[in-house]
Design a protein around this motif. Structure first.
Motif, PDB file in Angstrom:
ATOM      1  N   ALA A   1       0.822  -1.214   0.000  1.00  0.00           N
ATOM      2  CA  ALA A   1       0.000   0.000   0.000  1.00  0.00           C
ATOM      3  C   ALA A   1       0.857   1.266   0.000  1.00  0.00           C
ATOM      4  O   ALA A   1       0.684   2.145  -0.856  1.00  0.00           O
TER       5      ALA A   1
ATOM      6  N   LEU B   1       1.259   0.859  -4.175  1.00  0.00           N
ATOM      7  CA  LEU B   1       0.133   1.555  -4.785  1.00  0.00           C
ATOM      8  C   LEU B   1       0.155   3.065  -4.552  1.00  0.00           C
ATOM      9  O   LEU B   1      -0.118   3.852  -5.464  1.00  0.00           O
TER      10      LEU B   1
ATOM     11  N   ASP C   1       4.914  -3.084  -9.278  1.00  0.00           N
ATOM     12  CA  ASP C   1       4.362  -4.308  -8.691  1.00  0.00           C
ATOM     13  C   ASP C   1       5.349  -5.466  -8.747  1.00  0.00           C
ATOM     14  O   ASP C   1       5.368  -6.314  -7.846  1.00  0.00           O
TER      15      ASP C   1
ATOM     16  N   LYS D   1      -4.975   8.513  -0.745  1.00  0.00           N
ATOM     17  CA  LYS D   1      -4.539   7.517  -1.720  1.00  0.00           C
ATOM     18  C   LYS D   1      -4.174   6.213  -1.021  1.00  0.00           C
ATOM     19  O   LYS D   1      -4.465   5.111  -1.513  1.00  0.00           O
TER      20      LYS D   1
ATOM     21  N   GLU E   1      -7.348   4.318  -0.201  1.00  0.00           N
ATOM     22  CA  GLU E   1      -7.838   3.638  -1.397  1.00  0.00           C
ATOM     23  C   GLU E   1      -7.002   2.397  -1.704  1.00  0.00           C
ATOM     24  O   GLU E   1      -7.536   1.373  -2.151  1.00  0.00           O
ATOM     25  N   SER E   2      -5.702   2.468  -1.433  1.00  0.00           N
ATOM     26  CA  SER E   2      -4.809   1.346  -1.704  1.00  0.00           C
ATOM     27  C   SER E   2      -5.153   0.148  -0.835  1.00  0.00           C
ATOM     28  O   SER E   2      -5.207  -0.992  -1.313  1.00  0.00           O
TER      29      SER E   2
ATOM     30  N   LEU F   1      -8.014  -0.513   0.488  1.00  0.00           N
ATOM     31  CA  LEU F   1      -9.308  -1.048   0.048  1.00  0.00           C
ATOM     32  C   LEU F   1      -9.150  -1.881  -1.229  1.00  0.00           C
ATOM     33  O   LEU F   1      -9.811  -2.909  -1.393  1.00  0.00           O
ATOM     34  N   LYS F   2      -8.260  -1.465  -2.121  1.00  0.00           N
ATOM     35  CA  LYS F   2      -7.992  -2.247  -3.332  1.00  0.00           C
ATOM     36  C   LYS F   2      -7.357  -3.590  -2.987  1.00  0.00           C
ATOM     37  O   LYS F   2      -7.702  -4.632  -3.560  1.00  0.00           O
ATOM     38  N   ILE F   3      -6.424  -3.569  -2.061  1.00  0.00           N
ATOM     39  CA  ILE F   3      -5.774  -4.811  -1.630  1.00  0.00           C
ATOM     40  C   ILE F   3      -6.806  -5.756  -1.028  1.00  0.00           C
ATOM     41  O   ILE F   3      -6.814  -6.963  -1.310  1.00  0.00           O
TER      42      ILE F   3
ATOM     43  N   GLU G   1      -9.998  -5.867  -1.557  1.00  0.00           N
ATOM     44  CA  GLU G   1     -10.898  -6.373  -2.593  1.00  0.00           C
ATOM     45  C   GLU G   1     -10.237  -7.479  -3.405  1.00  0.00           C
ATOM     46  O   GLU G   1     -10.866  -8.491  -3.738  1.00  0.00           O
ATOM     47  N   ALA G   2      -8.956  -7.303  -3.707  1.00  0.00           N
ATOM     48  CA  ALA G   2      -8.230  -8.298  -4.503  1.00  0.00           C
ATOM     49  C   ALA G   2      -7.977  -9.583  -3.727  1.00  0.00           C
ATOM     50  O   ALA G   2      -7.822 -10.651  -4.324  1.00  0.00           O
TER      51      ALA G   2
ATOM     52  N   SER H   1     -10.045 -10.857  -1.139  1.00  0.00           N
ATOM     53  CA  SER H   1     -11.250 -10.893  -0.304  1.00  0.00           C
ATOM     54  C   SER H   1     -11.395 -12.178   0.501  1.00  0.00           C
ATOM     55  O   SER H   1     -12.103 -12.209   1.513  1.00  0.00           O
TER      56      SER H   1
END
Length: 223
Positions: free
Chosen positions: A104, A108, A114, A173, A176-177, A179-181, A183-184, A186
């Motif tokens: 994060a 991100l 990556d 930011k 958001e990072s 939350l993206k992690i 989600e990916a 889950s």
């Protein structure tokens, strides 16, 4: 006997991770489960030395890529010296931040490629992926106000470390990072609002832990 589990807490600055790490360890103790509380960066003497170096801002001029490498070095020592032996010995490990924080902060939000983050994880983790990650989510502006109020109540200056001093846009930011992690990943991550009473948050976390790992007690503490 419940299997040893590896549980991590993630999220931005000031969301209450350390408090909930302590509370979860206490709840596990009440049902007869031994655990080790630890943190990142840190957890071992070598990793704590790297933590001090980074958070004092001494590595900032090296760039975020170099910081990611330093975090990985600290993490590898943490995993091999503390986390892996504790799990092998039958103790749960409850960790305040882990590899998701590097992905994060430096990845991100910081812009590190990556491929480098993936390679560093492969080296540092040695296969030790958390069984459960609790992501505590909160508006950064509210989180920093919480930190400021806590400092006032404690009569202490609200000193900012290497990352706390970043501007609010960076921390948005960062949110958001995470939350993206989540989600990916889950199947591993659960997001909870940190903008609630600490006791209520503790109960929500305990419900998740006992649901995810039904081999441990489902009982609630006596009032």
């Amino acid at each position: 006997m419940a299997s040893a589990r590896f549980v991590t807490f993630e999220g931005g600055e000031g969301v209450g991770k350390s408090t909930q790490v302590k509370r979860l360890a206490a709840r596990l103790s009440e049902v007869g489960i031994g655990s080790v509380r630890t943190r990142e960066p840190g957890g071992t003497p070598k990793a704590e030395a790297i933590r001090s170096f980074i958070l004092q801002g001494k590595s900032e001029s090296w760039g975020v890529g170099a910081e990611a490498v330093l975090f990985a070095a600290a993490r590898h020592d943490h995993v091999t010296s503390l986390i892996a032996p504790s799990l092998a010995g039958g103790k749960w490990v409850i960790c305040d931040r882990f590899a998701d924080s590097t992905r994060a902060y430096q990845g991100l939000a910081g812009g590190v490629d990556d491929k480098l983050i993936d390679a560093l994880e492969d080296i540092a983790l040695e296969g030790h992926v958390p069984d459960l990650t609790i992501v505590l989510d909160m508006d950064p502006a509210l989180a920093f106000e919480r930190v400021r109020q806590r400092a006032i109540e404690d009569g202490m200056p609200a000193l900012a470390d290497r990352f706390e001093k970043e501007d609010l846009d960076f921390h948005r930011k960062l949110r958001e990072s995470f939350l993206k992690i989540a989600e990916a990943a889950s199947e591993r991550c659960v997001v909870l609002s940190a903008d609630q009473d600490a006791d209520d948050l503790e109960e929500a976390i305990w419900l998740i832990v006992t649901s995810r790992f039904p081999e441990i007690s489902h009982g609630r503490r006596e009032a």
